[in-house]
Design an enzyme around this catalytic site. Structure first.
Site, mmCIF file in Angstrom:
data_model
loop_
_atom_site.group_PDB
_atom_site.id
_atom_site.type_symbol
_atom_site.label_atom_id
_atom_site.label_comp_id
_atom_site.label_asym_id
_atom_site.label_seq_id
_atom_site.Cartn_x
_atom_site.Cartn_y
_atom_site.Cartn_z
ATOM 1 N N HIS A 3 11.748 -101.990 49.246
ATOM 2 C CA HIS A 3 11.114 -100.777 48.729
ATOM 3 C C HIS A 3 11.000 -99.721 49.822
ATOM 4 O O HIS A 3 11.010 -98.528 49.533
ATOM 5 C CB HIS A 3 9.737 -101.138 48.169
ATOM 6 C CG HIS A 3 8.932 -99.975 47.680
ATOM 7 N ND1 HIS A 3 9.455 -98.960 46.917
ATOM 8 C CD2 HIS A 3 7.604 -99.671 47.845
ATOM 9 C CE1 HIS A 3 8.499 -98.084 46.633
ATOM 10 N NE2 HIS A 3 7.377 -98.484 47.186
ATOM 11 N N ASN A 48 11.079 -103.057 20.877
ATOM 12 C CA ASN A 48 11.097 -101.730 21.492
ATOM 13 C C ASN A 48 11.999 -101.730 22.718
ATOM 14 O O ASN A 48 12.349 -102.786 23.251
ATOM 15 C CB ASN A 48 9.680 -101.329 21.941
ATOM 16 C CG ASN A 48 8.669 -101.412 20.833
ATOM 17 O OD1 ASN A 48 8.845 -100.842 19.772
ATOM 18 N ND2 ASN A 48 7.584 -102.142 21.074
#
Length: 260
Positions: free
Chosen positions: A82, A65
C-alpha cells in the site's frame, strides 16, 4: 496445538464462554471515505451498490448486486505494498500474505479519555511504556490497536474526518511510537479512525509514519475499526483476513475478536 485444544475452543464458542466481537463498521453508500488534498492525487470513490437482479425478470429466483468501492474503504486491511516503502517487500500483497498472519493476539491501548479531550492526541513511546508497565509487555507477532472511541463518530463523514481549514483532526501515533512498536516486532498497528495515522501525520517526520514505517518493515495496518471498547487490554485474539485480491494493496475486512 492439539486436537483437544481446538475441540475445547469449538465447545467454548458453542457455549458462548468465548464471545465473538465484531470490530467492523457497516459498509455501504454512507461509509466515510478519505479525501486527500489535490496535490496528493486521486481519491477513492464512495461505495456504490448496483442491483443485478432482485427476484424479477433479470433473475426470477435470486437477488445479487455488484459493487464499486476502493480497497481501503470502511474497516480495512493495509498490505505492505500500500505504501512505497513496502512495494518491494516479500509477500506484500493481499494474495501472497501467509494466512497464518490473519489471526494473532491483540493488545488494546485505551486512550479514549485523551482523545475525547484532544482530537489531535498523539500516542507516544512513554504512553506505550506506561501501558506495558500496567498490562505487560507487547509480544512479538501480536497486533497493537489504539482505542479512542472514534468509531462512535462513524455515522457522519463530517464528524468522522473532523477536518477544517487547517486539515483533519484525529488521534494517532507519533513516528517514534511506531518505531518502538516495530522494534517489538509486532505484526501490525490499527485504530478506529479512517486511516492508521493521525490527522496531523502529513506534517510528521517521516510523513504518515504508521504507513511509511510500518509497511516499510513489512507490517500490516487496520483502519476504521469499531467496538474496541468491548475488548480487554490483553487476552483477545484478532481475526482480520483481507480478500485474496490479486496484487491487492488492501481490502475491506470483517474484523472479529475472540474474548473469554
Amino acid at each position: 496445538m492439539s486436537s483437544t485444544t481446538l475441540t475445547s475452543l469449538a465447545s467454548a464458542l458453542l457455549s458462548g464462554s468465548v464471545k465473538v466481537v465484531d470490530l467492523t463498521a457497516p459498509l455501504g453508500p454512507d461509509t466515510p471515505v478519505l479525501y486527500l488534498p489535490p496535490q496528493f492525487g486521486k481519491n477513492t470513490p464512495k461505495v456504490a451498490v448496483h442491483t443485478i437482479s432482485e427476484y424479477n425478470e433479470d433473475g426470477p429466483f435470486w437477488a445479487w448486486n455488484w459493487l464499486e468501492l476502493g480497497e481501503h474503504t470502511g474497516t480495512h486491511f493495509d498490505a505492505p505494498c500500500h505504501w512505497i516503502t513496502g512495494k518491494d517487500k516479500e509477500n506484500n500483497t493481499t494474495d501472497t500474505i501467509p494466512p497464518q498472519n490473519f489471526v494473532a493476539p491483540v493488545n488494546v491501548i485505551d486512550r479514549s479519555k485523551e482523545a475525547a479531550e484532544n482530537p489531535d492526541y498523539l500516542l507516544t513511546v512513554d504512553s506505550i511504556k506506561e501501558w506495558e508497565a500496567e498490562h505487560g509487555a507487547i509480544e512479538a507477532g501480536s497486533w497493537v490497536l489504539m482505542r479512542s472511541d472514534w468509531y462512535k463518530r462513524n455515522g457522519s463523514t463530517e464528524t468522522f474526518l473532523n477536518a477544517d481549514e487547517n486539515g483533519p483532526h484525529s488521534p494517532g501515533p507519533t513516528a517514534e511510537a511506531i518505531q518502538y512498536l516495530i522494534s517489538k516486532n509486532i505484526i501490525g498497528w490499527g485504530q478506529e479512525t479512517i486511516g492508521t495515522d493521525a490527522g496531523s501525520a502529513g506534517g510528521m517526520n517521516p510523513p504518515f509514519p504508521a504507513h511509511n514505517l510500518m509497511h516499510g518493515a513489512g507490517k500490516y495496518g487496520l483502519a476504521s475499526l469499531s467496538n474496541l471498547d468491548q475488548l480487554p487490554p490483553k487476552g483477545a485474539v484478532l481475526i482480520a483476513a483481507p480478500l485474496k485480491l490479486v496484487k491487492g494493496t488492501g481490502s475491506p475486512v470483517r474484523a472479529l475478536a475472540l474474548i473469554a
